[in-house]
Design a protein around this motif. Structure first.
Motif, short mmCIF file in Angstrom:
data_model
loop_
_atom_site.label_atom_id
_atom_site.label_comp_id
_atom_site.label_asym_id
_atom_site.label_seq_id
_atom_site.Cartn_x
_atom_site.Cartn_y
_atom_site.Cartn_z
N GLU A 203 0.79 -1.24 0.09
CA GLU A 203 -0.03 0.02 0.09
C GLU A 203 0.85 1.41 0.03
OE1 GLU A 203 -3.21 2.39 2.93
OE2 GLU A 203 -2.77 0.30 3.41
N THR A 204 1.79 1.37 0.85
CA THR A 204 2.65 2.43 0.88
C THR A 204 3.51 2.61 -0.35
OG1 THR A 204 4.16 1.16 2.39
CG2 THR A 204 2.53 2.87 3.35
N GLN A 205 3.86 1.45 -0.74
CA GLN A 205 4.86 1.55 -2.20
C GLN A 205 3.82 2.19 -3.35
OE1 GLN A 205 8.25 0.87 -2.82
NE2 GLN A 205 7.57 1.92 -4.76
N TRP A 206 2.55 1.66 -3.17
CA TRP A 206 1.68 2.22 -4.27
C TRP A 206 1.51 3.65 -4.12
CZ3 TRP A 206 -3.01 4.98 -4.41
CH2 TRP A 206 -3.71 4.96 -5.68
N ILE A 207 1.32 4.23 -3.30
CA ILE A 207 1.23 5.60 -2.87
C ILE A 207 2.46 6.26 -3.28
CG2 ILE A 207 1.05 7.53 -1.12
CD1 ILE A 207 -0.63 5.44 0.46
N CYS A 208 3.60 5.73 -2.89
CA CYS A 208 4.71 6.49 -3.24
C CYS A 208 4.99 6.26 -4.94
CB CYS A 208 6.16 5.77 -2.68
SG CYS A 208 7.62 6.56 -2.82
N ASP A 209 4.49 5.33 -5.58
CA ASP A 209 4.64 5.11 -6.96
C ASP A 209 3.83 6.27 -7.74
OD1 ASP A 209 6.35 3.03 -6.97
OD2 ASP A 209 4.81 1.34 -7.18
N GLN A 210 2.48 6.55 -7.01
CA GLN A 210 1.59 7.75 -7.82
C GLN A 210 2.22 8.91 -7.79
OE1 GLN A 210 -1.27 6.31 -8.93
NE2 GLN A 210 0.06 4.33 -8.38
N VAL A 211 3.41 9.26 -6.88
CA VAL A 211 4.06 10.40 -7.06
C VAL A 211 5.24 10.49 -7.70
CG1 VAL A 211 2.50 11.54 -5.14
CG2 VAL A 211 4.68 10.46 -4.63
N ARG A 212 5.53 9.37 -8.39
CA ARG A 212 6.97 9.26 -8.72
C ARG A 212 7.24 10.34 -9.82
NH1 ARG A 212 9.95 3.77 -11.02
NH2 ARG A 212 11.79 4.90 -11.62
N SER A 213 6.37 10.69 -10.75
CA SER A 213 6.63 11.59 -11.80
C SER A 213 6.71 12.88 -11.32
CB SER A 213 5.57 11.54 -12.91
OG SER A 213 4.31 11.76 -12.26
N LEU A 214 5.91 13.31 -10.31
CA LEU A 214 6.05 14.38 -9.57
C LEU A 214 7.43 14.71 -8.89
CD1 LEU A 214 2.52 14.79 -8.06
CD2 LEU A 214 3.29 16.01 -10.00
N VAL B 283 4.20 13.10 1.16
CA VAL B 283 3.05 13.04 0.44
C VAL B 283 1.74 13.44 1.47
CG1 VAL B 283 1.66 11.54 -1.14
CG2 VAL B 283 3.75 11.59 -1.20
N TYR B 284 0.68 13.94 1.02
CA TYR B 284 -0.60 14.23 1.77
C TYR B 284 -1.81 13.30 1.08
CZ TYR B 284 -4.90 15.81 3.23
OH TYR B 284 -6.24 15.93 3.62
N GLN B 285 -2.51 12.56 1.51
CA GLN B 285 -3.40 11.67 1.02
C GLN B 285 -4.81 12.28 1.65
OE1 GLN B 285 -3.77 7.42 1.28
NE2 GLN B 285 -4.70 7.41 -0.64
N ALA B 286 -5.58 12.87 0.71
CA ALA B 286 -7.06 13.38 1.19
C ALA B 286 -7.78 12.25 1.63
CB ALA B 286 -7.75 14.36 0.22
N LEU B 287 -8.80 12.42 2.63
CA LEU B 287 -9.85 11.41 3.03
C LEU B 287 -10.52 10.92 1.66
CD1 LEU B 287 -11.11 12.81 6.30
CD2 LEU B 287 -9.61 10.77 5.94
N PRO B 288 -11.02 9.76 1.34
CA PRO B 288 -11.96 9.48 0.54
C PRO B 288 -13.09 10.28 0.09
CG PRO B 288 -11.43 7.33 1.70
CD PRO B 288 -10.78 8.71 2.62
N CYS B 289 -13.63 10.64 1.11
CA CYS B 289 -14.81 11.54 0.99
C CYS B 289 -14.41 12.88 0.48
CB CYS B 289 -15.51 11.77 2.37
SG CYS B 289 -14.56 12.54 3.74
N ASP B 290 -13.20 13.32 0.65
CA ASP B 290 -12.63 14.69 0.12
C ASP B 290 -11.82 14.32 -1.40
OD1 ASP B 290 -13.61 16.28 2.04
OD2 ASP B 290 -11.64 15.69 3.36
N GLY B 291 -12.05 13.13 -1.94
CA GLY B 291 -11.52 12.71 -3.12
C GLY B 291 -10.41 11.75 -3.25
N GLY B 292 -9.77 11.35 -2.00
CA GLY B 292 -8.54 10.85 -1.77
C GLY B 292 -7.43 10.99 -2.74
N TYR B 293 -7.18 12.26 -3.09
CA TYR B 293 -6.27 12.74 -3.96
C TYR B 293 -4.76 12.71 -3.23
CZ TYR B 293 -6.47 17.09 -1.54
OH TYR B 293 -6.51 18.03 -0.62
N LEU B 294 -3.67 12.62 -3.93
CA LEU B 294 -2.44 12.54 -3.57
C LEU B 294 -1.73 13.79 -3.77
CD1 LEU B 294 -1.35 8.94 -4.38
CD2 LEU B 294 -1.72 9.87 -1.91
N GLU B 295 -0.97 14.52 -3.04
CA GLU B 295 -0.28 15.81 -3.21
C GLU B 295 1.08 15.65 -2.72
OE1 GLU B 295 -0.62 20.24 -1.62
OE2 GLU B 295 -2.39 19.02 -1.30
N LEU B 296 1.99 15.96 -3.61
CA LEU B 296 3.58 15.97 -2.83
C LEU B 296 3.68 17.28 -2.25
CD1 LEU B 296 6.46 14.55 -3.48
CD2 LEU B 296 6.78 16.26 -5.60
#
Length: 103
Positions: A18-29, A72-85
């Motif tokens: 799970e944490t690797q997946w989150i880290c992978d999502q911001v790799r390009s950023l 990285v910040y991950q919003a709550l699912p009710c707030d869209g669950g977006y990831l922010e570097l």
């Protein structure tokens, strides 16, 4: 994460899928911020902080004895669950503690 008080950071732990997946999502950023392309990009250690969402800190191996720290910040699912570097620190030694990145 059950032993963490809201607003407090967890102890440092090895990453999981799970944490690797989150880290992978911001790799390009991360690559954009550092202006580098990483052939290796593997989260090794992590910490998290429950807030209105979750803050994550990662120690990422980006080469032979080369590490970066990523926040990285991950919003709550009710707030869209977006990831922010939130920040990247380059040139970190393997034994450097994971501490929040101040902007």
């Amino acid at each position: 994460m059950a032993d963490i008080k809201p607003g407090g950071w967890s102890h440092t732990m090895y990453t999981d899928r799970e944490t690797q997946w989150i880290c992978d999502q911001v790799r390009s950023l991360v690559q954009g911020k550092t202006n580098k392309i990483y052939q290796e990009y593997r989260a090794v250690l992590s910490r998290n902080q429950p807030v209105k969402g979750t803050n994550y800190l990662f120690q990422v191996r980006v080469g032979d004895r080369s590490y970066i720290h990523v926040q990285v910040y991950q919003a709550l699912p009710c707030d869209g669950g977006y990831l922010e570097l939130k920040g990247v620190l380059e040139g970190k030694p393997q034994d450097d503690p994971l501490e929040p990145i101040s902007n």
